[in-house]
Enzyme design. Structure first.
Site, PDB file in Angstrom:
ATOM      1  CG  ASP A 174      -2.080  -0.782   1.168  1.00 23.12           C
ATOM      2  OD1 ASP A 174      -2.325  -1.249   0.063  1.00 23.12           O
ATOM      3  OD2 ASP A 174      -2.801  -0.943   2.173  1.00 23.12           O
ATOM      4  CB  THR A 188      -2.081   5.840   2.645  1.00 21.49           C
ATOM      5  OG1 THR A 188      -2.399   6.407   1.388  1.00 21.49           O
ATOM      6  CG2 THR A 188      -2.351   6.834   3.744  1.00 21.49           C
ATOM      7  CG  ASP A 200      -4.745   0.108   5.301  1.00 22.16           C
ATOM      8  OD1 ASP A 200      -5.448  -0.272   4.335  1.00 22.16           O
ATOM      9  OD2 ASP A 200      -4.243   1.242   5.351  1.00 22.16           O
TER      10      ASP A 200
END
Length: 1222
Positions: A456, A458, A778
Site C-alpha cells: 500500500d 498510505t 489495512d
C-alpha cells in the site's frame, strides 16, 4: 423459553433484589434476548423495555455518556454478567510433555533393549559352562568386571531419560513462548467505548455489559450488543450464519449485533448486552468444547475467530452448527490457509529419506553382526550347541540389537524439527523487537523466499500524517492555505460546516502530548487533514459538532471502496435537506454540475470546465505527490418532497463543488533505502494504491520504486481490468502475464484488482521460478488479497480487525522497513536450518559408517551405545540450539531469494559434508586400526562381552567428539566463506553451548568410567585428540578452496516437489550455477579482472573485439543462474482450485467482495477522458514484449540483444542485485 424468561424474572425480581444488585435485568434475560433476530428482537425490545433507551436504563447506563468508568461498578458488572474472556485451554503439564516425548519409537526400542540387557546382566552361568560357549564369551577374569555388566543397560536408560527431559523442556519452553505471543496479540486488541462522556480505547477483555461501544467499518465485534444509533451499517455474519450476504442493521429493522461478526460498511453505537461465554460466539465455543480443546483466551482473539469462522480451506463458508463435522476444534489443522510452507515440505521429505536410509543401515548392521557371530562361534570355533549357553547368546543378541538401534538413533536427525522450531520461535521473538508480530509461524520462513512485495502507499511508504497544503477555492488556486478573509464568507461557512459534519465524529485533532510537539491525529488521517484545514482557517469544527451532534445527522453514506466518497445529509429547519460530500476529486467532479465562484455564487460547471480544472489544478497537485479531495454539497428543496434516499445514483448527482484540496502525506525518510535493499535482494516492490495515477507515480519516484528512465508500467485499475479481460469478460492468465512483470504502480485500484494482481502473479509460469508474493493491507476489503498472498502483512496501527485476521504478520509500526527486517529474518531461518543440516549430516554420515564398518570388522561398534547417545544429544539438541540462534546480517540481503525449488543442501554444502566426512573417517579409521601402535597402548578391538573400557577406544571416542565440536564452527558458513569466526561473539548462545559441550566431554572422559566406557587419558593423549579436532578447521579451509564447479558429480538434496524435467542439456547448463560459492567467485573475479585488463590494453590501440561492459554483462548473466531455479515448482504445491483460471476466484464465497454494487455507475461512466494513460501503456506494453525475452532466454543461451549492453539492469532484476554485490 425466550418468551417466558423475562416475565418469570419480572415476578421473581423482588426476591432477587439483593442478589441482583441494582441491575433490573438478569443474565438469562439478556441471553434469551440475543437469541432473537430481526423483527422478533424489535418486538421483544418494545414489549419489555419500550426501546433501547429503556434497556440502557435497566442496565444503569447512559446511551450518550456511557458508563461512568467507576472501578467498583465495572467489577460488579463483571461479577454479574461475566468477563469478556473465554476460559483458556490448560497448558500441558511437564509430566504430559515427558510422556509425549517417551512415545518416540526409537527411544522405546532402546528402552526395551536396555531393560533386557539389564535383566540378563544379572544372570551368571557356571564358569565351566562359560568356557564352552565360544571365545567371545570367555576372557573375563575379574569377578567385579563381570558384575559391572549391568552398567551399560542402566547408562542407556539414564541417557534416554536425559534425552526425554531435554525434549520435554524444549516443548515446554516453546509452549510458554507461544502463550506469551498470544497474550501479546491480545494486548494489541483494543475497542472504542464511551465512558464518562469521553471516547476512549480499552482492551477487549475489559468490555462489560452496559458499555456503549462505537462500531466502525472494519471492526470485528468482540461482544454481543443492541444498536443505539447507526449510519449505513452493514455486517458480515457469515461466521455465525454461513450466509455470505451482508446484513443491513438499523434501529427499525434489525438492531442485534453479534460477536465474531465483521463490520463491512458504515458506523454506529451499540449497547453491550453479552460478553465472554454468554455471547453468541462464546456459546458456540463452549458447545464445541473450546474450554478443553479450543485455543485461546480473549473473545476477539483472531486465531479463535478463524476457528469458529466457519471457513473451510478454500475460504468457502460452512454452516456453523455445533454438530457440523467441519466445525470441530480440530478444524484448527486447516487453519494455515496456505499450502505447507516451502521449508516444511523440503524438511519432511528429507527426514523421511534419511530415516529410511538409517533404518536400512541399522538392520544391515544387526544382520551382519549376528551372521558373523554365528559363523565365528559355530563354524570357525566349532562350538557345540549347549542349552546352558542360551542366556549368553541372548546377551550377545541384545548387545547387537542395541548397537543396531544406536546406529538408527544417530542416523535419524530427530533434531531437525527441533532446529526448525527453535529457529522459528527465536526469530519470532526477535522479530517482535523489529515491529513484526508473527501470527503464523511458517510466514516467517516464507518471507525469506519472497520475490515480490505489493505494498500500500498510505501509511506504509508514507508517514500517514496528512496535511492540506494546497487549495482551489472560490475560483482561485492557492499554493498554500489562504487566509480566511480571502474566502467569501458564504463559501467559508459551507466549507467549515461540510468538513465538521461530513467527517466521522471519531476523527479528531488532539493537543500534542509534549510541549511544542505536533498535534495528534486520531482516526482517519485524510479526515484529520481536513479538520486541520478548518483549524488553519481559524474556525473550530468542534462547535459545529456540538451544534449538530451525531444523533441529529439525517443519513450518512459512509466511505467505501466503490463509492470512493462519503456523504452526510442534514435536515434543515424549513424541511429541506442539505447533503455534504467529499471524495476522490476526479470521481466527485463528475457528479458536479455547478461550482462556487469568487462572488460566492454558483455557476454552471460543464465537462469542458472540468477538463480545465483537472489540467490546471488536479494534475499539478498530483504530480507533486498530493492526494486531491473534492468537497461539494447539494440542496434538496422541501417543495420537491423527500428524495428516495436508497437510490444513490440519483442522490449523488447535481452537486455543487465548494473546493478542491491537495493533501500531502510525506514519504517516510527510511523507505527509499529499504526499497533499495529489497531491489538489491532480488525482490520487486510494487505499489498498489487507491490514489490517482499522478500522485502514485510521484510518490513511487520519491520512494525509488520507479527510477527516471525506467521502462516500467504505471497503470490505473480501470485500464488494468480492460487489459486482462477477454471478450467474454473473463480474466485470462496469459493477459496478466503480459502486464505484471513490468507493472510497478497500480493506481485507483479496487480491492478486487489487488486480489486479481496477487493471484495472477502467484499463478504465473512466465518465469521459471514460482513467485512468492507478500502483500500489505489495512482495509477490510484487503482481506482476500492478504489471504491469497504467500505472506500477508496487516497494519497494526491503521489496520482494521478484519485485515489483521486475514494476515500472517502484523506490522506494529505500519512501516515498510519492518518488512525488510522480516525478509532478513526469513532468510536467516532458512540459512540456520541449512547450517544445522550441514553439521548434522556430517555427524550422521561419519557415525553411521564408523558404527557399521566397525561392527562388521571388529564385531563391536567402536562407539558404544551410551557414547552414541551423548553424541546424538550434543549434535541434535545442543547444535540445533547453537546454530538456529545465529542473528541475521545485512549480507543476507545481498543475494536473490532461494525460491521454492532450491535444494536445502546445495552443492557447496554437499561438498562441505563429504569433505569433512572424508577427513573424519580417515582419522577415526586410522586410530581404530593402527591407533594402538601410534600411542603404544593395548588394542581395544575384539574385546570380550563385558571387557573393561580401553584407552584405545576412549581416544577414538574423544577425537570423534572433538572433531564435531570444531566442525560446529565450520558449519556456521554454508556458502564457502573463509572466515568461520566472523560475528561469533554476537551469538552468546553458540559460544556457551560449544564451551559447555567441551567441558562436559572432558568430564565424561576423565570421570565417566564404566557407564560411558571411558578411561582417563594422559595430557599427551588429550593434546593429540585436540590437535586432530582442530585439524577439521584447517581442513575446512582446504575444502572451501575447491570450486564447486569442479565437482559436477555431486548431487543436491532436499528439493521441493519437482515438475517434469526440462531438456537434459539445458538442465545441465543451469545446474552448473545453482548456488553461491565464494571460492568460485574469487576465481571468476580474477578471470574477469584479467580479461578487463586485457581489453583495456586492446582498446587503447584497436577497436575492441569484446566490449568490457558486454563481457561483464554476460558474466553477470551467467552468475545470475546461481540464483535461478531450473524447474517450475508448481506441482503438488497448489490446490487444484487455485490452479484453475483466475476468474474462478469469484465463485469462491470468500472472494465475493461486496463492494461492486452495480446500480452506482461511479467510476465506469464512459467518457473519453483517459486516453493519455492508455496510449502510454500501450507503448510500454510493446516495450515489454521486446525486453522480457532477455530475462527468459538470455541467461540460457548467452545470446544478448546488441543494444542491451547499455541497458541499466532493472532494480528488481537479478542482474541489478548482482551488479551491486559484484
Amino acid at each position: 423459553m425466550a418468551n417466558n424468561s423475562f416475565r418469570g424474572s419480572k415476578h421473581g425480581r423482588h426476591g432477587e433484589a439483593n442478589h441482583e444488585g441494582e441491575f433490573s435485568c438478569s443474565l438469562q434475560e439478556l441471553r434469551s434476548l440475543m437469541e432473537l433476530r430481526g423483527a422478533e428482537s424489535l418486538t421483544k425490545i418494545q414489549e419489555c423495555y419500550g426501546d433501547v433507551n429503556g434497556l440502557c436504563a435497566r442496565l444503569r447506563t447512559s446511551p450518550v455518556e456511557g458508563l461512568d468508568g467507576n472501578s467498583e461498578d465495572i467489577d460488579r458488572r463483571k461479577q454479574e454478567f461475566g468477563q469478556n474472556l473465554i476460559p483458556p485451554k490448560k497448558p500441558k503439564t511437564f509430566v504430559q510433555l515427558v510422556w509425549e516425548a517417551l512415545q518416540d519409537v526409537t527411544l522405546i526400542i532402546l528402552e526395551v533393549a536396555a531393560i533386557i540387557s539389564l535383566g540378563l546382566s544379572f544372570y551368571s552361568p557356571p564358569d565351566a559352562g562359560r568356557q564352552n560357549c565360544g571365545s567371545a564369551a570367555g576372557g573375563v577374569e575379574e569377578e567385579s568386571e563381570a558384575e559391572a555388566g549391568w552398567i551399560e543397560g542402566a547408562a542407556i536408560l539414564l541417557s534416554v531419560v536425559c534425552v526425554v527431559l531435554v525434549t520435554a523442556f524444549n516443548d515446554w519452553s516453546k509452549e510458554k513462548q507461544f502463550r506469551g505471543l498470544q497474550s501479546r496479540i491480545e494486548q494489541e486488541q483494543k475497542f472504542t467505548v464511551v465512558r464518562g462522556g469521553q471516547v476512549i480505547q480499552i482492551q477487549v477483555s475489559e468490555l462489560v455489559v452496559g458499555d456503549i461501544a462505537q462500531v466502525k467499518y472494519g471492526d470485528l465485534l468482540p461482544t454481543d450488543g443492541v444498536l443505539i444509533q447507526s449510519n449505513d451499517l452493514k455486517i458480515d455474519e457469515s461466521s455465525l450464519t454461513g450466509e455470505s450476504d451482508h446484513v443491513k442493521k438499523s434501529l427499525d429493522r434489525d438492531p442485534m449485533l453479534l460477536s465474531g461478526t465483521h463490520v463491512m460498511e458504515g458506523s454506529g453505537k451499540m449497547l453491550v448486552t453479552a460478553v465472554g461465554v454468554n455471547s453468541q460466539t462464546g456459546i458456540i465455543l463452549m458447545l464445541l468444547g473450546a474450554s478443553e480443546e479450543g485455543d485461546d483466551v480473549s473473545l476477539e482473539n483472531r486465531d479463535l475467530c478463524c476457528l469458529f469462522n466457519g471457513k473451510s480451506k478454500d475460504g468457502a463458508s460452512v454452516e456453523m452448527t455445533p454438530l457440523n463435522e467441519d466445525g470441530e476444534p480440530e478444524k484448527k489443522t486447516s487453519l494455515p490457509k496456505k499450502e505447507k510452507s516451502v521449508l516444511q515440505g523440503k524438511l519432511t521429505k528429507m527426514t523421511v529419506q534419511i530415516g529410511k536410509a538409517g533404518l536400512f543401515m541399522s538392520a544391515l548392521t544387526v544382520i551382519i553382526l549376528i551372521v558373523r557371530f554365528l559363523i565365528d562361534t559355530f563354524w570357525i570355533q566349532a562350538v557345540p550347541w549347549n542349552t546352558e549357553c542360551i542366556p549368553i547368546y541372548v546377551q550377545f543378541l541384545v548387545k547387537f540389537f542395541i548397537i543396531g538401534v544406536t546406529v538408527l538413533v544417530v542416523a535419524v536427525p530427530e533434531g531437525l524439527p527441533l532446529a526448525v522450531t527453535i529457529s522459528l520461535a527465536y526469530s519470532v521473538k526477535k522479530m517482535m523487537k523489529d515491529n513484526n508480530l508473527v501470527r503464523h509461524l511458517d510466514a516467517c520462513e516464507t518471507m525469506g523466499n519472497a520475490t515480490a512485495i505489493c505494498s500500500d502507499k498510505t501509511g506504509t511508504l508514507t508517514m500517514n500524517r496528512m496535511t492540506v497544503v494546497q487549495t482551489y477555492i472560490a475560483g482561485r488556486y492557492y499554493k498554500k492555505v489562504p487566509e480566511p478573509d480571502l474566502i467569501p464568507a458564504k463559501i467559508l461557512e459551507l466549507l467549515i460546516t461540510g468538513i465538521g459534519v461530513n467527517c466521522a465524529y471519531t476523527t479528531k485533532i488532539m493537543p500534542p502530548e509534549k510541549e511544542g510537539g505536533l498535534a495528534r491525529q486520531v482516526g482517519n488521517k485524510t479526515e484529520c487533514a481536513l479538520l486541520g484545514l478548518s483549524i488553519k482557517l481559524h474556525r473550530d469544527y468542534q462547535t459545529i459538532r456540538n451544534e449538530i451532534p451525531e444523533e441529529k445527522l439525517f443519513k450518512v453514506y459512509t466511505f467505501n471502496s466503490v463509492r470512493k466518497s462519503m456523504s452526510t445529509v442534514l435536515k434543515m429547519h424549513d424541511g429541506s435537506y442539505r447533503m455534504y460530500s467529499k471524495g476522490a476529486s476526479e470521481i466527485l467532479l463528475r457528479k458536479c454540475c455547478k461550482i462556487l465562484t469568487a462572488s460566492g455564487e454558483a455557476k454552471a460547471f460543464k465537462p469542458r470546465d472540468r477538463d480545465d480544472l483537472v489540467k490546471k489544478v488536479i494534475e499539478p497537485m498530483a504530480s507533486e505527490g498530493l492526494r486531491t479531495i473534492c468537497l461539494a454539497y447539494r440542496d434538496f428543496p422541501a417543495a420537491d418532497g423527500e428524495p428516495e434516499w436508497d437510490e444513490e445514483a440519483h442522490i449523488l448527482t447535481n452537486l455543487t463543488c465548494i473546493a478542491v484540496v491537495g493533501i500531502e502525506d510525506p514519504v517516510r525518510p527510511e523507505v527509499p533505502e529499504a526499497i533499495r535493499k529489497c531491489q538489491r535482494a532480488g525482490i520487486t516492490v510494487r505499489m498498489v494504491t487507491g490514489d490517482n495515477i499522478n500522485t502514485a507515480r510521484a510518490i513511487a519516484t520519491k520512494c525509488g520504486i520507479l527510477q527516471p528512465g525506467d521502462d516500467f508500467l504505471c497503470m490505473e485499475g480501470k485500464e488494468f481490468n480492460r487489459r486482462i479481460h477477454n471478450e467474454l469478460g473473463e480474466i485470462e492468465q496469459e493477459r496478466i502475464d503480459k502486464i505484471w512483470p513490468k507493472l510497478r504502480v497500480l493506481a485507483r485500484s479496487s480491492p478486487t484488482d489487488k486480489h486479481t494482481l496477487v493471484k495472477g502473479i502467484i499463478d504465473s509460469t512466465v518465469l521459471e521460478q514460482r513467485q512468492v508474493v507478500a502483500v500489505t493491507g489495512d482495509g477490510t476489503n484487503d482481506g482476500p488479497a492478504l489471504k491469497k498472498a504467500d505472506v500477508g502483512f496487516a497494519m497494526g496501527i491503521a489496520g482494521t480487525d478484519v485485515a489483521k485476521e486475514a494476515s500472517d504478520i502484523i506490522l506494529t509500526d505500519d512501516n515498510f522497513t519492518s518488512i525488510v527486517k522480516a525478509v532478513m529474518w526469513g532468510r536467516n531461518v532458512y540459512d540456520s536450518i541449512s547450517k544445522f543440516l550441514q553439521f548434522q549430516l556430517t555427524v550422521n554420515v561419519v557415525a553411521v559408517i564408523v558404527a557399521f564398518t566397525g561392527a562388521c570388522i571388529t564385531q563391536d561398534s567402536p562407539l558404544k551405545a551410551v557414547q552414541m547417545l551423548w553424541v546424538n544429544l550434543i549434535m541434535d539438541t545442543f547444535a540445533s540450539l547453537a546454530l538456529a540462534t545465529e542473528p541475521p546480517t545485512e549480507a543476507l540481503l545481498l543475494r536473490n531469494p532461494y525460491g521454492r525449488n532450491k535444494p536445502l543442501i546445495s552443492r557447496t554444502m554437499m561438498k562441505n559434508i563429504l569433505g569433512h566426512a572424508i577427513y573424519q573417517l580417515t582419522i577415526i579409521f586410522t586410530l581404530l586400526f593402527i591407533g594402538e601402535k601410534i600411542f603404544d597402548i593395548d588394542s581395544g578391538r575384539n574385546a570380550p562381552l563385558h571387557a573393561p573400557p580401553s584407552e584405545h577406544y576412549t581416544i577414538v571416542f574423544n577425537t570423534f567428539v572433538l572433531m564435531q565440536i570444531f566442525n560446529e564452527l565450520n558449519a556456521r558458513k554454508i556458502h564457502g566463506e573463509r572466515n568461520v569466526f566472523e560475528g561469533i561473539f554476537k551469538n552468546p548462545i553458540f559460544c556457551s553451548i560449544v564451551l559447555g559441550t567441551l567441558v562436559t566431554q572432558i568430564a565424561i572422559v576423565q570421570f565417566g568410567g564404566k557407564p560411558f566406557s571411558c578411561v582417563r587419558l594422559t595430557i599427551e593423549q588429550w593434546l593429540w585428540c585436540v590437535f586432530l579436532g582442530l585439524g577439521s578447521l584447517l581442513w575446512g579451509q582446504l575444502v572451501s578452496s575447491v570450486p564447486t564447479s569442479w565437482l559436477r558429480f555431486l548431487k543436491t538434496a532436499g528439493h521441493g516437489t519437482q515438475q517434469d524435467e526440462i531438456s537434459e542439456d539445458e538442465l545441465e547448463e543451469m545446474k552448473d550455477l545453482d548456488e553461491i560459492d565464494h571460492a568460485e567467485m574469487e576465481l571468476k573475479r580474477g578471470q574477469v579482472l584479467w580479461c578487463r585488463g586485457l581489453n583495456r590494453i586492446q582498446t587503447q590501440n584497436f577497436p575492441p573485439p569484446l566490449d568490457p561492459k558486454l563481457f561483464s554483462f554476460i558474466f553477470q548473466i551467467r552468475v545470475v543462474n546461481a540464483f535461478r531455479d531450473s524447474v517450475s515448482p508448481y506441482e503438488g504445491l497448489e490446490t487444484p482450485e487455485s490452479r484453475s483460471s483466475i476468474h474462478n476466484f469469484m465463485s469462491h464465497p470468500e472472494f465475493r467482495i461486496e463492494d461492486s454494487e452495480p446500480q452506482i455507475p461511479l467510476i465506469d461512466e464512459v467518457e473519453g477522458e483517459e486516453e493519455a494513460p492508455t496510449k502510454r501503456n500501450s507503448i510500454n506494453n510493446s516495450a515489454l514484449d521486446r525486453i522480457v525475452p532477455l530475462h527468459k532466454d538470455a541467461s540460457r543461451s548467452g545470446l544478448i540483444p546488441p543494444n542491451s549492453a547499455g541497458l541499466p539492469p532493472c532494480p528488481g532484476s537479478p542482474l541489478h542485485s548482482l551488479e551491486t554485490s559484484l
